[in-house]
Motif scaffolding. Structure first.
Motif, PDB file in Angstrom:
ATOM      1  N   LYS D  88      -3.155  -4.790  -1.535  1.00 28.80           N
ATOM      2  CA  LYS D  88      -1.993  -4.009  -1.062  1.00 28.80           C
ATOM      3  C   LYS D  88      -0.783  -4.901  -0.761  1.00 28.80           C
ATOM      4  O   LYS D  88      -0.138  -4.758   0.291  1.00 28.80           O
ATOM      5  N   LYS D  89      -0.529  -5.811  -1.647  1.00 31.15           N
ATOM      6  CA  LYS D  89       0.621  -6.681  -1.477  1.00 31.15           C
ATOM      7  C   LYS D  89       1.785  -6.213  -2.344  1.00 31.15           C
ATOM      8  O   LYS D  89       1.573  -5.794  -3.503  1.00 31.15           O
ATOM      9  N   ALA D  90       2.978  -6.313  -1.797  1.00 28.08           N
ATOM     10  CA  ALA D  90       4.183  -6.064  -2.602  1.00 28.08           C
ATOM     11  C   ALA D  90       4.204  -7.046  -3.759  1.00 28.08           C
ATOM     12  O   ALA D  90       3.854  -8.215  -3.586  1.00 28.08           O
ATOM     13  N   VAL D  91       4.637  -6.562  -4.934  1.00 28.33           N
ATOM     14  CA  VAL D  91       4.575  -7.431  -6.104  1.00 28.33           C
ATOM     15  C   VAL D  91       5.847  -7.337  -6.952  1.00 28.33           C
ATOM     16  O   VAL D  91       6.433  -6.275  -7.094  1.00 28.33           O
ATOM     17  N   MET D  92       6.273  -8.488  -7.454  1.00 30.42           N
ATOM     18  CA  MET D  92       7.424  -8.562  -8.355  1.00 30.42           C
ATOM     19  C   MET D  92       6.983  -9.359  -9.567  1.00 30.42           C
ATOM     20  O   MET D  92       6.439 -10.448  -9.417  1.00 30.42           O
ATOM     21  N   VAL D  93       7.212  -8.788 -10.749  1.00 31.52           N
ATOM     22  CA  VAL D  93       6.702  -9.406 -11.975  1.00 31.52           C
ATOM     23  C   VAL D  93       7.840  -9.798 -12.898  1.00 31.52           C
ATOM     24  O   VAL D  93       8.764  -9.024 -13.131  1.00 31.52           O
ATOM     25  N   VAL D 102       0.922  -0.340 -23.234  1.00 34.34           N
ATOM     26  CA  VAL D 102      -0.381   0.049 -22.692  1.00 34.34           C
ATOM     27  C   VAL D 102      -0.658  -0.756 -21.423  1.00 34.34           C
ATOM     28  O   VAL D 102      -1.017  -0.194 -20.373  1.00 34.34           O
ATOM     29  N   GLU D 103      -0.483  -2.066 -21.513  1.00 33.37           N
ATOM     30  CA  GLU D 103      -0.634  -2.900 -20.322  1.00 33.37           C
ATOM     31  C   GLU D 103       0.360  -2.479 -19.238  1.00 33.37           C
ATOM     32  O   GLU D 103       0.032  -2.391 -18.054  1.00 33.37           O
ATOM     33  N   ALA D 104       1.601  -2.271 -19.654  1.00 38.35           N
ATOM     34  CA  ALA D 104       2.650  -1.938 -18.689  1.00 38.35           C
ATOM     35  C   ALA D 104       2.316  -0.646 -17.953  1.00 38.35           C
ATOM     36  O   ALA D 104       2.507  -0.533 -16.734  1.00 38.35           O
ATOM     37  N   LYS D 105       1.828   0.332 -18.708  1.00 39.55           N
ATOM     38  CA  LYS D 105       1.508   1.625 -18.097  1.00 39.55           C
ATOM     39  C   LYS D 105       0.375   1.487 -17.085  1.00 39.55           C
ATOM     40  O   LYS D 105       0.418   2.065 -15.993  1.00 39.55           O
ATOM     41  N   ARG D 106      -0.628   0.709 -17.448  1.00 36.42           N
ATOM     42  CA  ARG D 106      -1.729   0.490 -16.498  1.00 36.42           C
ATOM     43  C   ARG D 106      -1.203  -0.154 -15.200  1.00 36.42           C
ATOM     44  O   ARG D 106      -1.584   0.235 -14.094  1.00 36.42           O
ATOM     45  N   MET D 107      -0.330  -1.121 -15.334  1.00 38.18           N
ATOM     46  CA  MET D 107       0.228  -1.780 -14.137  1.00 38.18           C
ATOM     47  C   MET D 107       1.061  -0.804 -13.319  1.00 38.18           C
ATOM     48  O   MET D 107       0.964  -0.771 -12.089  1.00 38.18           O
ATOM     49  N   LEU D 108       1.886  -0.013 -14.015  1.00 38.66           N
ATOM     50  CA  LEU D 108       2.713   0.978 -13.324  1.00 38.66           C
ATOM     51  C   LEU D 108       1.851   1.940 -12.527  1.00 38.66           C
ATOM     52  O   LEU D 108       2.080   2.181 -11.328  1.00 38.66           O
ATOM     53  N   GLU D 109       0.830   2.495 -13.193  1.00 41.56           N
ATOM     54  CA  GLU D 109      -0.002   3.498 -12.530  1.00 41.56           C
ATOM     55  C   GLU D 109      -0.818   2.894 -11.388  1.00 41.56           C
ATOM     56  O   GLU D 109      -0.930   3.490 -10.319  1.00 41.56           O
ATOM     57  N   ALA D 110      -1.335   1.684 -11.623  1.00 44.13           N
ATOM     58  CA  ALA D 110      -2.120   1.041 -10.558  1.00 44.13           C
ATOM     59  C   ALA D 110      -1.254   0.771  -9.325  1.00 44.13           C
ATOM     60  O   ALA D 110      -1.660   1.025  -8.190  1.00 44.13           O
ATOM     61  N   ALA D 111      -0.053   0.259  -9.549  1.00 40.84           N
ATOM     62  CA  ALA D 111       0.830  -0.072  -8.421  1.00 40.84           C
ATOM     63  C   ALA D 111       1.222   1.192  -7.668  1.00 40.84           C
ATOM     64  O   ALA D 111       1.276   1.210  -6.432  1.00 40.84           O
ATOM     65  N   GLU D 112       1.525   2.253  -8.399  1.00 43.01           N
ATOM     66  CA  GLU D 112       1.927   3.491  -7.732  1.00 43.01           C
ATOM     67  C   GLU D 112       0.744   4.140  -7.016  1.00 43.01           C
ATOM     68  O   GLU D 112       0.907   4.675  -5.916  1.00 43.01           O
ATOM     69  N   ASP D 113      -0.415   4.056  -7.639  1.00 46.34           N
ATOM     70  CA  ASP D 113      -1.608   4.595  -6.959  1.00 46.34           C
ATOM     71  C   ASP D 113      -1.883   3.824  -5.676  1.00 46.34           C
ATOM     72  O   ASP D 113      -2.257   4.404  -4.656  1.00 46.34           O
ATOM     73  N   ALA D 114      -1.709   2.507  -5.749  1.00 43.62           N
ATOM     74  CA  ALA D 114      -1.970   1.686  -4.561  1.00 43.62           C
ATOM     75  C   ALA D 114      -0.853   1.828  -3.529  1.00 43.62           C
ATOM     76  O   ALA D 114      -0.976   1.377  -2.391  1.00 43.62           O
ATOM     77  N   GLY D 115       0.258   2.399  -3.957  1.00 42.33           N
ATOM     78  CA  GLY D 115       1.378   2.598  -3.033  1.00 42.33           C
ATOM     79  C   GLY D 115       2.087   1.304  -2.653  1.00 42.33           C
ATOM     80  O   GLY D 115       2.702   1.212  -1.591  1.00 42.33           O
ATOM     81  N   ILE D 116       2.007   0.324  -3.512  1.00 45.47           N
ATOM     82  CA  ILE D 116       2.665  -0.946  -3.167  1.00 45.47           C
ATOM     83  C   ILE D 116       4.081  -1.018  -3.752  1.00 45.47           C
ATOM     84  O   ILE D 116       4.393  -0.374  -4.751  1.00 45.47           O
ATOM     85  N   PHE D 117       4.912  -1.804  -3.081  1.00 45.39           N
ATOM     86  CA  PHE D 117       6.258  -2.081  -3.592  1.00 45.39           C
ATOM     87  C   PHE D 117       6.120  -2.791  -4.918  1.00 45.39           C
ATOM     88  O   PHE D 117       5.388  -3.777  -5.016  1.00 45.39           O
TER      89      PHE D 117
END
Lengths: 397, 397, 397, 397
Positions: D88-93, D102-117
């Protein structure tokens, strides 16, 4: 002294005559044809032309005219050329040669059959900057040419016929793209075959049937890419820029909007009217000598010197035909959204050129990918193993 | 057709002849004089000149020569001009007219007494950019002219005689300052009297007796300032820039190093030798058409057209004389560190011009000092009370 | 975190605070002084400053203020500095330090006697471009420095007090010349003594008592020349350009009007108000990040880092004093038209530096004057005989 | 104060940290991860980072780290992001977000599901020039946007992993095209749907599997065109230029090679090593403050301010995903030579936007095609009859 019959008394006819009779020229326009009597008379008076007419054939047949200069709307080029063939007169035609490659090919074949001198008035491969840049390219300053882009955009042409699809034969692709295609083709090599074209075109702003904005890529047989960017919707003046990338260098040319002359004016000074720019207050970027910067002087010098020596000029109907064939492919591509092959019934350059070999060997086992100096002053190499393809880094102190 | 005898076969004689016989010129060099036979012969061969000689008088007296073009070292100008007077030949002399105003005045008076056409070959007030900028200035685009600066610096002249004080008569002030002074004087007004000069000069780098770097201010009767910056020690090529400030506008002209043509080359491409630049790798800034950019074409067009019409050209010996008088004051000032008066035995412009009145009235009680738009979009005025002199601020919403 | 009391809430106080509290700054303005309550309150609100006052001493004495930043009209600098001495507060003063070198010297001596940190806020020797150029100069990329010119001209300052001679202490020489003098002095070497100044100044346009246009030359002990060109009459925006000439190279910096961002607008788009430029239609040249381009960020970084480490910043009251002394000489010169000596009661640099030796030996008998590549690709040398002084030419194939 | 864990200690990690800890920053890197111990240690020492590790999870889980900054090769982004979700850490890539959508979408969905910045570190839409240009565009200075081009070309990336297709996921399209696509998309409107892409790509020079040169067109639903030009074969430095055309104006931005700082050096001065340019003699064009010009400072300011306020930054994973989706279409197009649709499973902007209506009415019967001032000062109109479509010319005196 060469005696010229000028066909057309509009914007471009006047520009040509300013150049032809400019400086301390020994040449002279002896007859002018215009579609309207009023314009023919005014032109004759302005330029001290002894004879004017509204009869096309009469101007071409004029006994004192050695060379016929065609500065007419696109749809009248073919008729004029055919009359020149009939009267065996040397002929020079403004760009584009035809409205399409079918017209261009008929003109090319007729002129060659008649055995008359034929010149294609593509001024932008005669600008002083182009000529010098071209020499550098030919001398190898840029190495192998990878890409050549030419851009011509402005807020739209001056005369009404350009906006009429029937007379013009097309929009900004035909009007401006013909310049850009020949510039890029010259840098890449006029003996290298253009093979296919991808083009986007749209009518984004103007209430017309033709395209007012287009971008195209022309692929050549050796893998080089020519690019054109053309528009009648640009705001800010006449944007005329070329870029060339080679393996050993780069060229950027700004032929109009940034030539080293910059003026700011509040506009409060009396009587001042600026010419050609979109605005006449604020920062302006005048061009010192438009005729010379746009290549007219060097173009006519080549044309007339070649004519006197019975040689071919640098640009002939053949070149005009190649350009039209490329633009035809661009129009097809813009319509069907595919890379379209360039169809060339006549081709006088090389055949079967392949993509250049270009691996730089580092040692027996590696190719060199890149060499650079690091922040710390060391030399860093990026290498590729010839057999495994593995990339590695090597630092030389 | 005008037939020219060219005196001098060096760098500038060749540049002139390239221009005189360039494009589709009707004019022709018919005789060439050089101090050495070898150079005379080579010049004659290169330019198809039918007659060459190492006898100065023979070239001037040549029966087919209509116009004598003096492209000799500075110390030979006077002798050549006196022979032109003897043979009543039209004469054009390269810059500077004399090594000083005493020589220049003798040439001016001799030429006028002999009644011969006399032209002063100051090419830099004929560059296309200058001509257009000058028109804008005359039409009021810049308002009242306050200051005009001209800068010419490079790494030193080509021929050996420039470095010899006796032959040249001076260093970079005389060689380059003559251009700059005439450019600034033209913008300010050739009928406005130059009154005094302050000049710094030094020999900072070169092992010579003459100055290799100088900066000067020329004050005109109307309060305008002309500035020159000249050097033979500049690194980077030929720096040729002018700036003009007026009450309503500004002009910046870069005539050489930044004209819109930029090239990068690693130098690995075969056979490439760049010309004139200080380096031939990295970023280079070629000039498309040097002859035209440097004003030669327009200069000779004015000279020859004027000659044919028996009119005075734009630049005459009189102008050359004024320039020499200003430079004389500059040399005196550099030596004695004072503002030195410009001594003009001959003056044909206005007398007693005073500084222009320039107060802008805001209302009955105030002058306007400045008007501007603030960050917040409001209009802010700075005013000065006419009687008390007090400054105040006023914001208009 | 450093806590600042800001004296002055006008244009420059706001600019400073934008920088001080910009990016992710750890520093904070804790008190603001203004001459008017309205302005102090607005400033405090805009920048979240907890304390405001119209009492100068109160702001300086504020117990939470570590550093006092003086952003007041020139005539109030000394009073503010003396109060900082009284309260032993670190102080940073905007440019120019004093209205003249007498004031500046009193401030310098008082601050040093009090032992307080003193910084001179000359932002233009902290611009990113200057910092990088300066490094190149120090590393020898330009060889020996011959000349450094700095130009700052614009259509006049924002606040009304600048136009009042009593408050400002001078016109554009004091307002803008202080920047230019310190820039040139930095390139030439801050340890090289400025010896004399020649300056022209005039009130050409504005209805004011002070000068609105001036040009000055500052001669340094090693023969280098610093030049300043300043004006409140320039049209076209803020012109901020530096040029440096050395024996091995050249630097040109344009810090404002040409930084690579160009915009043309017809002005028909809704709601658009351009900021700071003289016009808001036509070609505009916005600056991306003014605070950074003008050096504020790097200036305060140096000031605050130095303060925290108890070191001297790059620019101290001593530098402000030297600049004032040079400008005093400029004012005297503009009045009496002589080269005026720079009077320095305090001088901490080198003494008795002579002009550099600079002859390049070619062989036992000759000095090298110039070396160049001819049109024909040969190398040409111009040599000077060491004993006879005779100039000769030698071509190497 | 924000405490950062930096993942990656290479070129971009160092650039980021220079920015993060630059000026008077209140933020601090507290942990650094590198794939090699040597590099991790050196980084920690250079930047005073208290903790280093070669264990990715350890750095992310570090109890003092508030924000995780991912500056790793493309193939490691997803793993790092997933670990941030776990802790649950804020992340900047760094850019590009993924090697494909495909990779990008997985990251987007995971971050939003986790509720992280989640922030997407696309620095080039944070350059000071972009920010100002963007404001002008949004305020209507250019009217309706027709075309936005972004070009990024240079002689190839620094680190070896870029040249490896598996780690990088692509060549210059992915490396540089991601910048260009987001720049053009921003000008056109991030709520306007990208619909299809045409792309040419080739490996012209380098001995690699990925493309080293590509040109692409991105068509948006409203008819606007985004263009990218990317290459690893450019010679001359880092070419970073944008152009925007609108119905009422034009923007040109040069962010690197021409920013107003020009230096010529013979290279003879001692000790000089120029950084980053391809050459270190001749004319060079240094950038004053690369960190700021390239947008890092403004980017992190937005990221951290947004994080502190619990707001979304300007650029999020969602934007990174859109860019990846566009680049995926570009790769497909380069392979199959067709206009390829952009496939967007997630789309949060407008739907069904049609091409703007853009006819300008002149009178009841005509549309206005063009209006211009002739050489003679008269106003000329070109009109189109609404019903017949006929083009006509009309001159107003």
């Amino acid at each position: 002294m060469i005696r010229i019959a000028m066909l057309g008394s509009g914007f471009i006819g006047r520009f040509y005559t300013d150049s032809l009779q400019g400086y301390r020229s020994r040449d002279k326009v002896v007859s002018v044809y215009s579609r309207t009597e009023k314009s023919a008379k005014k032109f004759a008076a302005d330029y001290y032309v002894p004879h004017w007419t509204t009869n096309l054939e009469e101007a071409i047949a004029h006994p004192e005219a050695d060379v016929i200069c065609v500065a007419l709307p696109n749809n009248l080029h073919e008729e004029a050329v055919m009359l020149c063939c009939k009267y065996k007169k040397a002929v020079m035609v403004t760009k584009p040669l035809g409205r399409n490659s079918v017209e261009a090919k008929r003109m090319l074949e007729a002129a060659e059959d008649a055995g008359i001198f034929n010149g294609y008035l593509e001024d932008l491969v005669y600008t002083p900057k182009f000529l010098k840049a071209y020499d550098s390219v030919k001398n190898g300053a840029l190495g192998r040419i990878l890409w050549a882009k030419s851009r011509e955009t402005h807020p739209g042409p001056h005369s009404e016929w350009f906006w009429d699809l029937e007379q013009a034969g097309g929009g900004c692709i035909l009007d401006l793209g013909c310049h850009c295609v020949e510039i890029a083709r010259s840098y890449i090599g006029k003996d290298i075959k253009p093979v296919e074209v991808m083009c986007w075109a749209d009518t984004q702003v103007k209430p017309i049937d033709a395209e007012d904005h287009a971008i195209g890529l022309v692929k050549y047989e050796n893998g080089s890419i020519g690019q054109f960017e053309v528009s009648w919707t640009f705001r800010g003046g006449l944007d005329l820029r070329d870029e060339v990338m080679g393996t050993e260098g780069t060229i950027w040319i700004n032929s109009f909007l940034r030539t080293g002359f910059e003026m700011f004016t509040t506009g409060k000074g009396a009587d001042y009217v600026s010419e050609k720019a979109e605005s006449n207050t604020g920062w302006l970027f005048p061009v010192g000598d438009e005729l010379n910067e746009l290549g007219y002087n060097h173009m006519f010098m080549d044309m007339f010197n070649s004519y006197e020596k019975s040689q071919q000029p640098k640009e002939t109907f053949y070149d005009g035909y190649i350009v039209n064939a490329i633009l035809d492919a661009a129009y097809r591509s813009a319509k069907n959204k595919l890379w379209e092959p360039v169809t060339l019934d006549v081709w006088r350059g090389k055949e079967g050129v392949s993509k250049d070999q270009h691996l730089t060997e580092y040692d027996n086992e590696h190719y060199l990918v890149k060499e650079e100096v690091t922040h710390y002053g060391a030399k860093k190499l990026i290498l590729k193993n010839k057999s495994t393809g593995k990339i590695s880094e090597k630092t030389l102190e």
